[in-house]
Write an enzyme that holds these catalytic residues in place. Sequence first.
Site, PDB file in Angstrom:
ATOM      1  N   SER A  37       0.825  -1.216   0.000  1.00 14.69           N
ATOM      2  CA  SER A  37       0.000   0.000   0.000  1.00 14.69           C
ATOM      3  C   SER A  37       0.862   1.271   0.000  1.00 14.69           C
ATOM      4  O   SER A  37       1.852   1.363   0.728  1.00 14.69           O
ATOM      5  CB  SER A  37      -0.907  -0.010   1.240  1.00 14.69           C
ATOM      6  N   LYS A  61      -3.389   2.986  -2.046  1.00 20.42           N
ATOM      7  CA  LYS A  61      -2.865   3.732  -0.913  1.00 20.42           C
ATOM      8  C   LYS A  61      -3.981   3.806   0.126  1.00 20.42           C
ATOM      9  O   LYS A  61      -5.158   3.781  -0.223  1.00 20.42           O
ATOM     10  CB  LYS A  61      -2.442   5.148  -1.351  1.00 20.42           C
ATOM     11  N   CYS A 146       0.562   2.269  10.761  1.00 24.31           N
ATOM     12  CA  CYS A 146       1.365   3.338  10.159  1.00 24.31           C
ATOM     13  C   CYS A 146       2.037   4.170  11.262  1.00 24.31           C
ATOM     14  O   CYS A 146       1.341   4.774  12.080  1.00 24.31           O
ATOM     15  CB  CYS A 146       0.495   4.233   9.277  1.00 24.31           C
ATOM     16  N   ASN A 207       4.563  -3.341   8.307  1.00 21.31           N
ATOM     17  CA  ASN A 207       4.548  -1.932   7.927  1.00 21.31           C
ATOM     18  C   ASN A 207       5.935  -1.355   8.225  1.00 21.31           C
ATOM     19  O   ASN A 207       6.824  -2.072   8.684  1.00 21.31           O
ATOM     20  CB  ASN A 207       3.467  -1.189   8.712  1.00 21.31           C
ATOM     21  N   GLY A 232      12.437  -0.729   2.962  1.00 19.01           N
ATOM     22  CA  GLY A 232      13.540  -1.105   2.076  1.00 19.01           C
ATOM     23  C   GLY A 232      14.380  -2.252   2.622  1.00 19.01           C
ATOM     24  O   GLY A 232      14.043  -2.845   3.654  1.00 19.01           O
TER      25      GLY A 232
END
Length: 318
Positions: A37, A61, A146, A207, A232
């Site tokens: 997302s 998103k 998040c 996340n 990453g």
Amino acid sequence: MYVRTDRFFLFQRLCWMVDLSVEIGGIKLNNPVMPASGTYEFSEQHKGFFPPSELGALVTKTIFTEPRHGNPPPRVWETPCGLLNSIGIPSEGVENFINFKLPYLRKIGPPLIVSIAENTVESFIQLCKKVEDTGQADMLELDLSCPNIQKGTEWSADEATLYRIVKSIKESTSLPVIAKLSPLVSDIGGMAQCAEEAGADAVSMINTIKGMAININKRKPAMGNKTGGLSGPAIHPLAVYAVYSSYKKIKIPIIGVGGISSWKDAVELILAGATAVGVGMYNFINPSAMKEIISGIEKYLKDNGFKSVKDITGLAVD
Ligand SMILES: Cc1cc2nc3c(=O)[nH]c(=O)nc-3n(C[C@H](O)[C@H](O)[C@H](O)COP(=O)(O)O)c2cc1C
């Protein structure tokens, strides 16, 4: 002679075909690869790299009910092995999403996972209903993790809160529900179990992880919001651990997300127990990454004599 040769090649190809399809929440995906997302815009520009219809699923998103601006800039900060982002989920709001984006996304083809977030249980439920009433979404992903928004990670920080939100939403929607979890807990497998007990149809993990950078020239935090979420390659081992330690504890599928930058990372997550994988930050570096990852998984299966991607799910877990 011509025809026979053609038939021979077709026969050979069929013998080599592997089944990449998987199932999440009772919905069939043609392959296990989807965007994470917030990291892939289904726009005309991206079509030049590969048609998004080739993806296993589309993930939007995260959207909120009302329009939001997101966090102040700078919103991204590169690190040696990843990216800090503090986008803060700007959103066009659900009405605009339904009127302008949803019809376009629906036409692309693959199952559509709509990611949603809200600040209270009641507003989460209302948002679910709005999306469900369109009849256009196949699944909901609850962004419960998040680190860049108020209350973002709180939803998945303790079992009681996680259970309450997932159960409340499951009771108010007939759509399959995916709970997106944070790795910032002492027992991610226990949290996955809690989501399953509350009725989640799948979990996605992980996340981003809250982090920070200092701009040494300004002698101040580098990002507008001071902190950001790290994604990453740096977080890939955390994602592998999260998936591995959850796999045996739950029966629902896991969508493995975190630091995928090649098909090898995707295969690693599948061997650790992921049914499907989400590619995030790497889409910014290589917009063709997801297509290459689909082909890479297929080749790995062929080279190692597996007929289906399902045959390797959790194979590394004893
Ligand atoms: C720029 C950016 C925006 C993101 N936006 C969202 C979002 O809106 N909702 C969400 O659930 N995750 C969001 N994420 C987190 C990703 O979906 C993913 O979980 C995380 O980046 C780890 O995957 P990666 O290491 O492959 O990037 C975002 C990540 C990035 C880098």
